[in-house]
Enzyme design. Structure first.
Site, PDB file in Angstrom:
ATOM      1  N   GLU A   1      -9.620  -1.765   5.554  1.00 36.90           N
ATOM      2  CA  GLU A   1     -10.295  -1.406   6.794  1.00 36.90           C
ATOM      3  C   GLU A   1     -11.565  -2.252   6.981  1.00 36.90           C
ATOM      4  O   GLU A   1     -12.042  -2.870   6.021  1.00 36.90           O
ATOM      5  CB  GLU A   1     -10.638   0.083   6.759  1.00 36.90           C
ATOM      6  CG  GLU A   1      -9.426   1.004   6.593  1.00 36.90           C
ATOM      7  CD  GLU A   1      -8.525   1.081   7.829  1.00 36.90           C
ATOM      8  OE1 GLU A   1      -8.337   0.054   8.520  1.00 36.90           O
ATOM      9  OE2 GLU A   1      -7.999   2.169   8.090  1.00 36.90           O
TER      10      GLU A   1
ATOM     11  N   ASP B   1      -7.438  -2.371  14.252  1.00 32.47           N
ATOM     12  CA  ASP B   1      -8.812  -2.650  13.809  1.00 32.47           C
ATOM     13  C   ASP B   1      -8.889  -3.937  12.983  1.00 32.47           C
ATOM     14  O   ASP B   1      -9.904  -4.222  12.361  1.00 32.47           O
ATOM     15  CB  ASP B   1      -9.380  -1.455  13.012  1.00 32.47           C
ATOM     16  CG  ASP B   1      -8.603  -1.154  11.736  1.00 32.47           C
ATOM     17  OD1 ASP B   1      -7.658  -1.926  11.400  1.00 32.47           O
ATOM     18  OD2 ASP B   1      -8.935  -0.174  11.056  1.00 32.47           O
TER      19      ASP B   1
ATOM     20  N   HIS C   1      -7.066  -4.730  10.347  1.00 32.91           N
ATOM     21  CA  HIS C   1      -6.836  -4.622   8.891  1.00 32.91           C
ATOM     22  C   HIS C   1      -5.537  -5.297   8.459  1.00 32.91           C
ATOM     23  O   HIS C   1      -4.588  -5.400   9.234  1.00 32.91           O
ATOM     24  CB  HIS C   1      -6.885  -3.157   8.409  1.00 32.91           C
ATOM     25  CG  HIS C   1      -5.748  -2.289   8.847  1.00 32.91           C
ATOM     26  ND1 HIS C   1      -5.849  -0.918   8.949  1.00 32.91           N
ATOM     27  CD2 HIS C   1      -4.468  -2.566   9.203  1.00 32.91           C
ATOM     28  CE1 HIS C   1      -4.699  -0.409   9.321  1.00 32.91           C
ATOM     29  NE2 HIS C   1      -3.851  -1.392   9.491  1.00 32.91           N
TER      30      HIS C   1
ATOM     31  N   ASP D   1       0.821  -1.214   0.000  1.00 32.61           N
ATOM     32  CA  ASP D   1       0.000   0.000   0.000  1.00 32.61           C
ATOM     33  C   ASP D   1       0.852   1.260   0.000  1.00 32.61           C
ATOM     34  O   ASP D   1       2.074   1.209   0.194  1.00 32.61           O
ATOM     35  CB  ASP D   1      -0.961  -0.016   1.209  1.00 32.61           C
ATOM     36  CG  ASP D   1      -0.272  -0.414   2.505  1.00 32.61           C
ATOM     37  OD1 ASP D   1       0.964  -0.331   2.574  1.00 32.61           O
ATOM     38  OD2 ASP D   1      -0.978  -0.813   3.448  1.00 32.61           O
TER      39      ASP D   1
END
Ligand code: PGA
Length: 263
Positions: free
Chosen positions: A143, A136, A138, A67
């Site tokens: 997400e 979270d 991810h 990413d």
């Protein structure tokens, strides 16, 4: 899923580096999927040591990063381009032309993402994908709510991720709110996955990913669908796992069998 629980962060980093080094030794033209963040830093340090001291050779290796922040110039000090070159590529013999990182400044995002996927395929697919995990749950910047079939695309970051990353940017206002990320579906196509987590603040996400239901609310749980996954944890990151003792037992038995084979 192989769950390896190491004593501390340094041991975790050494173990992950050994797995990557083996991949490259067996296949000098290996395609590696790489990750950024605090967690893999120790792995890169170990690989650099192996390159300098033992001649671990990256000259045939091809890399694809997971990413990049959208809207950040590659030269920005907090871009993932800068991270990768400063912490790894500049210190080993990976060829610049063999490195791919999503371009955070691209205008035609959809076309770029389609091309990124095509480059991965044209490179023969990713042999080994390194992953961290967000608080979270991810992987990459997928997400909660990201489709488990998602492909490389633009994602909006959660408030939690923006807050977690603010430590690198000085002020929260400067943290990008978007990223281009490989999708969960893209990640699942890698031949092998290697996920790392260190520290108590990851314990809940790790438990949800490994022992929870497969859900787009915790995209790391998609690893349960992949046949070749290793997860390396330190004690605090593993602290909420219900079957922690069993995972340790499996590893102990596997090393006994390995020792018997070797004698
Ligand atoms: P970290 O990030 O390694 O900096 O904790 C992991 C992630 O968000 O994927």
């Amino acid at each position: 899923m192989r769950i390896i629980i190491e004593e501390n962060y340094n041991a975790l980093s050494r173990k992950a580096a050994a797995i990557i080094a083996r991949e490259i030794t067996v296949k000098p033209t290996a395609v590696l999927g790489l990750a950024t963040g605090s967690t893999p830093l120790g792995v890169y340090e170990e690989l650099i040591k192996m390159h300098k001291k033992e001649g671990l050779d990256f000259s045939g290796v091809r890399t694809f990063n997971l990413d990049e922040y959208y809207g950040l110039n590659p030269e920005h000090p907090e871009s993932y381009h800068t991270f990768m070159f400063k912490n790894f590529f500049e210190k080993v013999n990976v060829k610049r032309g063999n490195v791919s990182i999503p371009d955070g400044m691209v205008v035609d995002v959809d076309q770029f993402c389609t091309d990124y996927e095509k480059h991965i395929r044209d490179g023969g697919g990713i042999d080994l994908q390194l992953l961290g995990i967000g608080r979270d749950g991810h992987i990459g910047f997928n997400e909660p709510g990201s489709s488990l079939a998602s492909r490389t695309r633009l994602k909006t970051l959660t408030e939690e991720t923006v807050r977690d990353n603010a430590r690198f940017f000085g002020r929260k206002g400067q943290v990008p709110h978007f990223a281009i990320t490989m999708g969960v579906g893209t990640i699942l196509e890698a031949k092998k996955l290697l996920m790392l987590a260190s520290g108590e603040n990851k314990a809940e996400a790790v438990r949800n990913a490994i022992e929870g239901p497969v859900s787009s609310q915790v995209t790391a749980s998609a690893l349960q669908l992949h046949p070749k996954v290793s997860v390396i944890l330190d004690g605090p990151a593993a602290s909420l796992l219900k079957r922690r003792d069993y995972y340790a037992y499996v590893e102990k038995m596997a090393s006994q069998v390995q020792a018997e084979v070797e004698t």
